[in-house]
Design a protein around this motif. Structure first.
Motif, PDB file in Angstrom:
ATOM      1  N   GLN A 102       0.699  -1.035  -0.023  1.00  0.00           N
ATOM      2  CA  GLN A 102       0.010  -0.089   0.103  1.00  0.00           C
ATOM      3  C   GLN A 102       1.008   1.125   0.122  1.00  0.00           C
ATOM      4  O   GLN A 102       0.414   2.333  -0.771  1.00  0.00           O
ATOM      5  N   THR A 103       1.929   1.129   0.569  1.00  0.00           N
ATOM      6  CA  THR A 103       2.843   2.149   0.479  1.00  0.00           C
ATOM      7  C   THR A 103       3.454   2.501  -0.769  1.00  0.00           C
ATOM      8  O   THR A 103       3.646   3.700  -0.978  1.00  0.00           O
ATOM      9  N   ALA A 104       3.816   1.542  -1.463  1.00  0.00           N
ATOM     10  CA  ALA A 104       4.286   1.662  -2.758  1.00  0.00           C
ATOM     11  C   ALA A 104       3.479   2.258  -3.977  1.00  0.00           C
ATOM     12  O   ALA A 104       3.563   2.744  -4.804  1.00  0.00           O
ATOM     13  N   LEU A 105       2.011   1.963  -3.431  1.00  0.00           N
ATOM     14  CA  LEU A 105       0.971   2.398  -4.538  1.00  0.00           C
ATOM     15  C   LEU A 105       0.803   4.026  -4.490  1.00  0.00           C
ATOM     16  O   LEU A 105       0.007   4.312  -5.397  1.00  0.00           O
ATOM     17  N   LYS A 106       1.092   4.414  -3.593  1.00  0.00           N
ATOM     18  CA  LYS A 106       1.097   5.922  -3.430  1.00  0.00           C
ATOM     19  C   LYS A 106      -0.566   6.304  -3.633  1.00  0.00           C
ATOM     20  O   LYS A 106      -1.136   5.846  -2.697  1.00  0.00           O
ATOM     21  N   GLY A 107      -0.993   7.181  -4.836  1.00  0.00           N
ATOM     22  CA  GLY A 107      -2.174   7.498  -4.674  1.00  0.00           C
ATOM     23  C   GLY A 107      -3.319   6.579  -5.282  1.00  0.00           C
ATOM     24  O   GLY A 107      -4.437   6.870  -5.040  1.00  0.00           O
ATOM     25  N   GLU A 108      -2.810   5.410  -5.469  1.00  0.00           N
ATOM     26  CA  GLU A 108      -3.649   4.201  -5.812  1.00  0.00           C
ATOM     27  C   GLU A 108      -3.885   3.490  -4.684  1.00  0.00           C
ATOM     28  O   GLU A 108      -4.556   2.339  -4.639  1.00  0.00           O
ATOM     29  N   ARG A 109      -3.613   3.844  -3.354  1.00  0.00           N
ATOM     30  CA  ARG A 109      -3.685   3.019  -2.309  1.00  0.00           C
ATOM     31  C   ARG A 109      -5.112   2.891  -2.266  1.00  0.00           C
ATOM     32  O   ARG A 109      -5.996   3.578  -2.255  1.00  0.00           O
ATOM     33  N   LYS A 110      -5.523   1.797  -1.423  1.00  0.00           N
ATOM     34  CA  LYS A 110      -6.981   1.442  -1.241  1.00  0.00           C
ATOM     35  C   LYS A 110      -7.342   1.759   0.363  1.00  0.00           C
ATOM     36  O   LYS A 110      -6.933   0.938   1.198  1.00  0.00           O
ATOM     37  N   ILE A 111      -8.100   2.955   0.409  1.00  0.00           N
ATOM     38  CA  ILE A 111      -8.461   3.322   1.949  1.00  0.00           C
ATOM     39  C   ILE A 111      -8.902   2.196   2.679  1.00  0.00           C
ATOM     40  O   ILE A 111      -8.681   1.815   3.848  1.00  0.00           O
ATOM     41  N   SER A 112      -9.717   1.484   1.852  1.00  0.00           N
ATOM     42  CA  SER A 112     -10.765   0.391   2.776  1.00  0.00           C
ATOM     43  C   SER A 112      -9.695  -0.639   3.406  1.00  0.00           C
ATOM     44  O   SER A 112     -10.064  -1.064   4.539  1.00  0.00           O
ATOM     45  N   ILE A 113      -8.526  -0.951   2.590  1.00  0.00           N
ATOM     46  CA  ILE A 113      -7.635  -1.953   3.178  1.00  0.00           C
ATOM     47  C   ILE A 113      -7.127  -1.342   4.354  1.00  0.00           C
ATOM     48  O   ILE A 113      -6.692  -2.000   5.368  1.00  0.00           O
ATOM     49  N   LEU A 155      -0.681   6.504   6.208  1.00  0.00           N
ATOM     50  CA  LEU A 155      -0.636   6.287   4.539  1.00  0.00           C
ATOM     51  C   LEU A 155      -1.997   6.856   4.384  1.00  0.00           C
ATOM     52  O   LEU A 155      -1.930   7.240   3.259  1.00  0.00           O
ATOM     53  N   MET A 156      -2.912   6.737   5.159  1.00  0.00           N
ATOM     54  CA  MET A 156      -4.122   7.543   4.526  1.00  0.00           C
ATOM     55  C   MET A 156      -4.237   9.054   4.363  1.00  0.00           C
ATOM     56  O   MET A 156      -4.728   9.595   3.503  1.00  0.00           O
ATOM     57  N   TYR A 157      -3.371   9.567   5.191  1.00  0.00           N
ATOM     58  CA  TYR A 157      -3.094  10.948   5.356  1.00  0.00           C
ATOM     59  C   TYR A 157      -2.397  11.358   4.419  1.00  0.00           C
ATOM     60  O   TYR A 157      -2.697  12.575   3.406  1.00  0.00           O
ATOM     61  N   TYR A 158      -1.334  10.689   3.957  1.00  0.00           N
ATOM     62  CA  TYR A 158      -0.517  10.949   2.751  1.00  0.00           C
ATOM     63  C   TYR A 158      -0.900  10.443   1.372  1.00  0.00           C
ATOM     64  O   TYR A 158       0.144  10.279   0.321  1.00  0.00           O
ATOM     65  N   LYS A 159      -2.156   9.912   1.420  1.00  0.00           N
ATOM     66  CA  LYS A 159      -2.440   9.164   0.111  1.00  0.00           C
ATOM     67  C   LYS A 159      -2.247   9.867  -1.195  1.00  0.00           C
ATOM     68  O   LYS A 159      -1.676   9.103  -2.117  1.00  0.00           O
ATOM     69  N   ASN A 160      -2.434  11.156  -1.368  1.00  0.00           N
ATOM     70  CA  ASN A 160      -2.147  12.051  -2.577  1.00  0.00           C
ATOM     71  C   ASN A 160      -1.051  12.757  -2.368  1.00  0.00           C
ATOM     72  O   ASN A 160      -0.969  13.671  -3.051  1.00  0.00           O
ATOM     73  N   GLY A 161       0.057  12.455  -1.471  1.00  0.00           N
ATOM     74  CA  GLY A 161       1.199  13.148  -1.246  1.00  0.00           C
ATOM     75  C   GLY A 161       2.155  12.992  -2.554  1.00  0.00           C
ATOM     76  O   GLY A 161       2.273  11.992  -3.112  1.00  0.00           O
ATOM     77  N   ARG A 162       2.522  14.036  -3.110  1.00  0.00           N
ATOM     78  CA  ARG A 162       3.719  14.353  -4.051  1.00  0.00           C
ATOM     79  C   ARG A 162       4.816  15.019  -3.537  1.00  0.00           C
ATOM     80  O   ARG A 162       4.638  15.913  -2.747  1.00  0.00           O
TER      81      ARG A 162
END
Length: 251
Positions: free
Chosen positions: A11-22, A87-94
Motif C-alpha cells: 500500500q505504501t508503494a501504491l502511493k495515490g492508488e492506495r485502497k483506503i478500505s484496506i 498512509l491514509m493521510y499522505y495518500k495523495n502526497g507528492r
C-alpha cells in the motif's frame, strides 16, 4: 503479522492508488485486537511493563517470556495501525509530502524500536531481582542485565534522535531544487518515470529527477539512478517503505 506487514509495504508503494478500505480494515483489526487482548488480560501483569513499572510479583521464567512477547506483539500492531493512519493521510502526497511520509514512517519505526527495547526491562528486572537466588547472585545478574540493556538502548536513542532530526530538516539532504534553466538544459523528462518533471531535484552529481521519484529511489538505494555516484550517505536506515521489524525483543 507478516501478511499485514507485506500489505502495508504494498500500500505504501501504491502511493495515490492506495485502497483506503484496506488501510482502514487493517487499522480496525489491529486496534480491536490490541484492545481485546488487554481487556482479556486486564487482571494480569501485562499493563505494568507498558509504563516501565515492574510487575507486582516475581514472574516465573515462562510467564515473563509470555508477558514480554504479548506486549511486544501488541506494540508492533499499534505502530502498524498508526502507519495505516499516516498512509491514509499522505495518500495523495507528492514530492515534499512523499518525502515527509517516508520520514514519518521512519520516525514511527525508530520510536517503536526504542520502546520495544525498553519493554522487557521491568519484567526482567523483577525476575532477576529474586532474593531466592541469593542477594549477591540476584544483584549481580540484575546489574549485568541493566548494563547490557543500557548499551542497547543508547543505540536505539541515537537512531531515534537521528530520525527526529531528519524529520525536522526542511532541505533536501541529497540535493537541491533545480531551477527552470537547469531543467530546460537537462530536458524536462524524468529518467525514472519518463514523464514531465514534478518538483525537480538536482542531485550532487548534477542529474535531475522528480522529487517524488528520487525520494522513493533513495528509500532503498544510495547512488544516483543514472551515473551510480554515491549521493546518500549510509547513516540512518530508512523505513519509508512502511515495513515493520518483525523480530521479537525478548531481552
Amino acid at each position: 503479522m507478516i501478511k499485514s506487514n507485506d500489505i502495508l509495504r504494498k500500500q505504501t508503494a501504491l502511493k495515490g492508488e492506495r485502497k483506503i478500505s484496506i488501510l482502514v480494515g487493517i487499522f480496525i483489526v489491529f486496534m480491536l485486537h490490541v484492545i481485546g487482548v488487554y481487556w482479556w488480560y486486564r487482571n494480569d501483569d501485562l499493563f505494568y511493563p507498558l509504563f516501565m513499572v515492574p510487575p507486582k510479583a516475581i514472574p516465573p521464567f515462562w510467564h515473563a517470556i509470555f508477558v514480554i512477547m504479548v506486549n511486544d506483539t501488541m506494540a508492533r500492531q499499534a505502530a502498524m495501525a498508526l502507519k495505516c493512519m499516516l498512509l491514509m493521510y499522505y495518500k495523495n502526497g507528492r514530492g515534499h509530502n512523499f518525502r515527509r511520509q517516508g520520514q514519518m514512517l521512519t520516525l514511527v519505526e525508530y520510536t517503536l524500536l526504542l520502546y520495544r527495547a525498553l519493554l522487557p526491562t521491568p519484567v526482567w528486572y523483577r525476575f532477576f531481582l529474586n532474593k531466592d537466588y541469593g542477594s549477591l547472585f540476584s544483584s549481580l545478574t540484575t546489574g549485568l542485565y541493566l548494563t547490557f540493556k543500557l548499551t542497547s538502548v543508547v543505540d536505539k536513542v541515537r537512531s531515534f534522535v537521528a530520525a527526529l532530526k531528519a524529520l525536522s530538516r526542511k532541505e533536501v539532504h541529497y540535493g537541491s531544487y533545480a531551477t527552470s534553466e537547469q531543467v530546460n538544459s537537462a530536458g524536462d523528462l524524468c529518467a525514472i518515470c519518463q514523464e514531465k518533471m514534478h518538483a525537480p531535484i538536482l542531485l550532487r552529481c548534477k542529474h535531475i529527477f522528480c522529487e517524488d521519484c528520487v525520494s522513493e529511489w533513495f528509500e532503498r538505494e544510495r547512488t544516483c539512478p543514472l551515473c551510480r555516484a554515491l549521493i546518500r550517505p549510509a547513516d540512518l536506515r530508512s523505513f519509508g517503505d512502511g515495513s515493520t521489524s518483525l523480530f521479537f525483543q525478548l531481552f
